[in-house]
Design a protein around this motif. Structure first.
Motif, mmCIF file in Angstrom:
data_model
loop_
_atom_site.group_PDB
_atom_site.id
_atom_site.type_symbol
_atom_site.label_atom_id
_atom_site.label_comp_id
_atom_site.label_asym_id
_atom_site.label_seq_id
_atom_site.Cartn_x
_atom_site.Cartn_y
_atom_site.Cartn_z
ATOM 1 N N LEU B 11 76.706 70.166 65.441
ATOM 2 C CA LEU B 11 77.960 70.112 64.956
ATOM 3 C C LEU B 11 78.063 69.546 63.451
ATOM 4 O O LEU B 11 77.402 68.527 63.180
ATOM 5 N N SER B 12 78.932 70.128 62.727
ATOM 6 C CA SER B 12 79.291 69.620 61.297
ATOM 7 C C SER B 12 80.711 69.339 61.221
ATOM 8 O O SER B 12 81.541 69.960 61.387
ATOM 9 N N SER B 80 84.624 59.616 61.231
ATOM 10 C CA SER B 80 83.235 60.039 61.144
ATOM 11 C C SER B 80 82.828 59.286 59.617
ATOM 12 O O SER B 80 83.630 59.417 58.476
ATOM 13 N N GLN B 81 81.411 58.930 59.675
ATOM 14 C CA GLN B 81 81.168 58.315 58.715
ATOM 15 C C GLN B 81 79.657 59.072 58.338
ATOM 16 O O GLN B 81 78.913 59.380 59.325
ATOM 17 N N PRO B 82 79.120 59.022 57.029
ATOM 18 C CA PRO B 82 77.743 59.722 56.955
ATOM 19 C C PRO B 82 76.631 59.116 57.661
ATOM 20 O O PRO B 82 75.870 59.824 58.116
ATOM 21 N N GLY B 83 76.717 57.909 58.039
ATOM 22 C CA GLY B 83 75.953 57.045 58.676
ATOM 23 C C GLY B 83 75.786 57.559 60.286
ATOM 24 O O GLY B 83 74.900 57.392 61.018
ATOM 25 N N ASP B 84 76.734 58.124 60.693
ATOM 26 C CA ASP B 84 76.775 58.885 62.061
ATOM 27 C C ASP B 84 75.998 59.906 62.182
ATOM 28 O O ASP B 84 75.790 60.341 63.193
ATOM 29 N N SER B 85 75.509 60.538 61.066
ATOM 30 C CA SER B 85 74.607 61.708 61.151
ATOM 31 C C SER B 85 73.254 61.504 61.858
ATOM 32 O O SER B 85 72.655 60.517 61.397
ATOM 33 N N GLY B 107 70.768 67.222 73.607
ATOM 34 C CA GLY B 107 71.168 66.781 72.298
ATOM 35 C C GLY B 107 71.905 67.553 71.683
ATOM 36 O O GLY B 107 72.079 68.683 71.594
ATOM 37 N N THR B 108 72.759 66.942 70.835
ATOM 38 C CA THR B 108 73.609 67.545 69.535
ATOM 39 C C THR B 108 73.207 66.908 68.339
ATOM 40 O O THR B 108 73.409 65.801 68.300
ATOM 41 N N ARG B 109 72.854 67.845 67.232
ATOM 42 C CA ARG B 109 72.889 67.297 66.081
ATOM 43 C C ARG B 109 73.996 67.267 65.295
ATOM 44 O O ARG B 109 74.516 68.219 64.952
ATOM 45 N N LEU B 110 74.524 66.049 64.988
ATOM 46 C CA LEU B 110 75.770 65.940 64.141
ATOM 47 C C LEU B 110 75.426 65.632 62.735
ATOM 48 O O LEU B 110 74.697 64.672 62.202
ATOM 49 N N THR B 111 76.275 66.247 61.997
ATOM 50 C CA THR B 111 76.021 66.345 60.357
ATOM 51 C C THR B 111 77.539 66.086 59.947
ATOM 52 O O THR B 111 78.362 66.763 60.197
ATOM 53 N N ILE B 112 77.402 64.867 59.339
ATOM 54 C CA ILE B 112 78.966 64.357 58.605
ATOM 55 C C ILE B 112 78.844 64.704 57.062
ATOM 56 O O ILE B 112 77.855 64.200 56.506
ATOM 57 N N ASN B 113 79.573 65.509 56.626
ATOM 58 C CA ASN B 113 79.387 65.928 55.280
ATOM 59 C C ASN B 113 80.300 65.107 54.444
ATOM 60 O O ASN B 113 81.555 64.799 54.732
#
Lengths: 116, 114
Positions: B11-12, B80-85, B107-113
């Protein structure tokens, strides 16, 4: 600073060799879990213990994997013989202090196993 | 037999927006649910949990919602914050033989842009 300690952090071994992974759970925790992290299955439960007694090891390949708790401070996961498909990160977790229910489990940093 | 399923591998999300991670389970015996966060080369760390007697639990930016009838839970992170990635794992627990059996999803890979 209570934590779950796993050794070794990394292990590279040849196919057919025995591998032993160790875990020191947090003192006072009566439940110990072994998980394997894979891309397809996520965190796959291999086995878990309560008060050192094995409760469920149905997640483990029985012919090559074995899990034990020789005492309250040590849990071991052995693979014999190891195969390349066993390559993964293996996590130990402990939880449930005596007298409590429904609390979180605490994970170690894992053992990254590579079988070549 | 995957008893806990996270159907989104990744998820991005834009920084500052809401992240929503979903999880489904199949076993009605599960009565306690947890979310864990995992950074590379580290073990998963506990984030938030919810008992089956509740439908919502909030802790700062993190809220977990439970829909028992649908056997579905979700984790909301806002903002959402970058550290949540990180990779987020959903887990379900059932008390069996006097011990808590803890089962995880994929698992779900979360990327915060930014």
């Amino acid at each position: 600073d209570a934590r779950v300690t796993q050794t070794p952090r990394h292990k590279v071994t040849e196919m057919g060799q025995e591998v032993t992974m160790r875990c020191q759970p947090i003192l006072g925790h009566n439940t110990v879990f072994w998980y394997r992290q894979t891309m397809m299955q996520g965190l796959e439960l291999l086995a878990y213990f309560r008060n050192r007694a094995p409760l469920d090891d149905s997640g483990m390949p029985k012919d090559r994997f074995s899990a034990e708790m020789p005492d309250a401070t040590l849990a071991t996961l052995k693979i014999q013989p190891s195969e390349p498909r066993d390559s993964a990160v293996y996590f130990c977790a402990s939880g449930i202090p005596s007298g409590q229910v429904n609390t979180e489990a605490f994970f170690g940093q894992g053992t990254r196993l590579t079988v070549v | 037999d995957q008893q806990v399923k996270q159907n989104s591998p990744s998820l991005s999300v834009q920084e500052g927006r809401i992240s929503i991670l979903n999880c489904d389970y199949t076993n009605s015996m599960f009565d306690y649910f947890l979310w864990y966060k995992k950074y590379p080369a580290e073990g998963p760390t506990f984030l938030i949990s919810i008992s089956s007697i509740k439908d919502k639990n909030e802790d700062g930016r993190f809220t977990v919602f439970l829909n028992k009838s649908a056997k579905h839970l979700s984790l909301h992170i806002v903002p959402s914050q970058p550290g949540d990635s990180a990779v987020y794992f959903c887990a379900a627990s059932a008390l069996l033989q006097g011990a808590q059996k803890l089962v995880f999803g994929q698992g779900t890979r979360l990327t915060i842009n930014p």
